[in-house]
Design an enzyme around this catalytic site. Structure first.
Site, PDB file in Angstrom:
ATOM      1  N   ARG A  54      -1.375   1.535 -11.547  1.00 32.08           N
ATOM      2  CA  ARG A  54      -0.350   0.936 -10.714  1.00 32.08           C
ATOM      3  C   ARG A  54       1.003   1.565 -11.033  1.00 32.08           C
ATOM      4  O   ARG A  54       1.321   1.797 -12.203  1.00 32.08           O
ATOM      5  CB  ARG A  54      -0.263  -0.591 -10.930  1.00 32.08           C
ATOM      6  CG  ARG A  54      -1.520  -1.342 -10.586  1.00 32.08           C
ATOM      7  CD  ARG A  54      -1.794  -1.335  -9.099  1.00 32.08           C
ATOM      8  NE  ARG A  54      -3.029  -2.018  -8.789  1.00 32.08           N
ATOM      9  CZ  ARG A  54      -4.206  -1.428  -8.668  1.00 32.08           C
ATOM     10  NH1 ARG A  54      -4.303  -0.120  -8.854  1.00 32.08           N
ATOM     11  NH2 ARG A  54      -5.286  -2.124  -8.385  1.00 32.08           N
ATOM     12  N   CYS A  59      -0.521   1.092  -5.744  1.00 29.86           N
ATOM     13  CA  CYS A  59      -1.548   1.876  -6.422  1.00 29.86           C
ATOM     14  C   CYS A  59      -1.017   3.241  -6.821  1.00 29.86           C
ATOM     15  O   CYS A  59      -0.135   3.811  -6.175  1.00 29.86           O
ATOM     16  CB  CYS A  59      -2.769   2.037  -5.515  1.00 29.86           C
ATOM     17  SG  CYS A  59      -3.745   0.530  -5.370  1.00 29.86           S
ATOM     18  N   HIS A 115       0.828  -1.212   0.000  1.00 29.03           N
ATOM     19  CA  HIS A 115       0.000   0.000   0.000  1.00 29.03           C
ATOM     20  C   HIS A 115       0.857   1.254   0.000  1.00 29.03           C
ATOM     21  O   HIS A 115       1.993   1.257   0.476  1.00 29.03           O
ATOM     22  CB  HIS A 115      -0.907   0.014   1.228  1.00 29.03           C
ATOM     23  CG  HIS A 115      -2.056  -0.955   1.146  1.00 29.03           C
ATOM     24  ND1 HIS A 115      -2.970  -0.935   0.121  1.00 29.03           N
ATOM     25  CD2 HIS A 115      -2.444  -1.970   1.968  1.00 29.03           C
ATOM     26  CE1 HIS A 115      -3.864  -1.889   0.310  1.00 29.03           C
ATOM     27  NE2 HIS A 115      -3.567  -2.531   1.417  1.00 29.03           N
TER      28      HIS A 115
END
Length: 324
Positions: A205, A196, A136
């Protein structure tokens, strides 16, 4: 008079909703990091125990990242069995952006809540081929929050049960979530980091590619090919359909670049139940304040309300994209 009461009630409701939204943002940015930090401590203990059992000597961290460490310090011998999903599989350090995390095996939503996740379909870091890790950028500790700052030549240091390995960043890409080709084997020894992009969005991405410096460790032996299944007497070809044979002869699917980065559908009833419990606690505090004194009643119920609100936010966030 009645209009003033209505407007006052609407104002109080809007203020309450605004405070709840603000608390939810605080939970997303910092509260999720509490869960990730707890998981990282457990994973670190697990990984250090596994390193001791495997006899792996970790290089001095003061030398790593300074150009004094050797390219690799792979442990000779046959590779250990692949880690089970959810287990600690590696430790990744990126000195230039302050990353020092234990990598969990797997890239489901629950895996990535605990730290960066290794794509099980790819080789482990240090082994020949394209090893891939997802993480993340904004929530759950944001392990890859700053990978966009990496420049060619920056070091990425990875330790596995096969030794310590040094990669050098070589390329950065922005791709669509379905461009799974970035996880394929390109005939070299590389590490691919995925996250992301842009921040607070799962629209695209960001891909960081790093090249292994030195020789790769031994790769595990490929699994033996399954024996061919004889065709049934009816003449039906296995894998060509049928109630019991559907998909039986299909090739393995390509690893998904998405993993758990975009979230996944979760049942809504836990969030509804916890939201109702929060409302009941708040109502109880209001009634207690009417019967007793307002501020002591609210202070008495506040810790329980905040605890329940934390679990409500945790379940409510599962209904949203992972990088909301």
């Amino acid at each position: 008079m009645r209009l003033a009461r209505v407007l006052g009630a609407i104002g109080r409701t809007l203020i309450t909703l605004g405070v709840l939204i603000l608390l939810f943002v605080v939970y997303q940015l910092w509260g999720t990091g509490i869960r990730e930090a707890q998981a990282q401590r457990s994973l670190e203990n697990e990984f250090e125990e596994s390193l001791g059992e495997a006899g792996v000597v970790v290089p001095d961290e003061s030398a790593q990242g300074s150009g004094q460490s050797p390219p690799t310090t792979a442990t000779p011998g046959s590779p250990p069995p692949p880690p089970a999903e959810g287990d600690a599989s590696a430790r990744i350090r990126i000195p230039d952006i302050g990353v020092d995390k234990i990598v969990v095996e797997g890239v489901t939503l629950d895996d990535l809540k605990r730290g960066p996740g290794h794509y099980p379909e790819t080789p482990l870091p240090g082994q020949p081929g394209n090893a891939a890790i997802a993480g993340h950028r904004t929530t759950y500790g944001a392990p890859f929050g700053r990978i966009n700052e990496l420049e060619p030549g920056d070091e990425i240091l990875v330790t596995t049960l096969q030794g310590a390995f040094r990669y050098e960043m070589s390329e950065q890409l922005i791709v669509e979530p379905d461009q799974v080709e970035v996880l394929e084997d390109f005939g070299d020894n590389r590490l691919t980091l995925t996250a992301c992009h842009p921040k607070y969005s799962a629209r695209q991405r960001i891909i960081v590619v790093a090249t292994l410096v030195g020789e790769a460790a031994h790769a595990p032996e490929p699994a033996p090919a399954p024996e061919p299944v004889p065709a049934p007497a009816t003449g039906e070809i296995p894998g060509e359909g049928g109630e019991n044979g559907e998909g039986a002869g299909e090739e393995p699917t390509t690893a998904s670049i998405d993993g758990g980065l975009s979230g996944e559908r979760a049942p809504a009833w836990p969030a509804i139940a916890l939201g109702f419990a929060c409302a009941c606690i708040w109502l109880a505090a209001w009634l207690l304040g009417k019967l007793w004194q307002a501020w002591p009643a609210y202070l008495l119920c506040l810790p329980l309300f905040l605890l329940m609100l934390f679990f409500f936010f945790e379940n409510f966030s599962r209904l949203l994209p992972a990088n909301f």
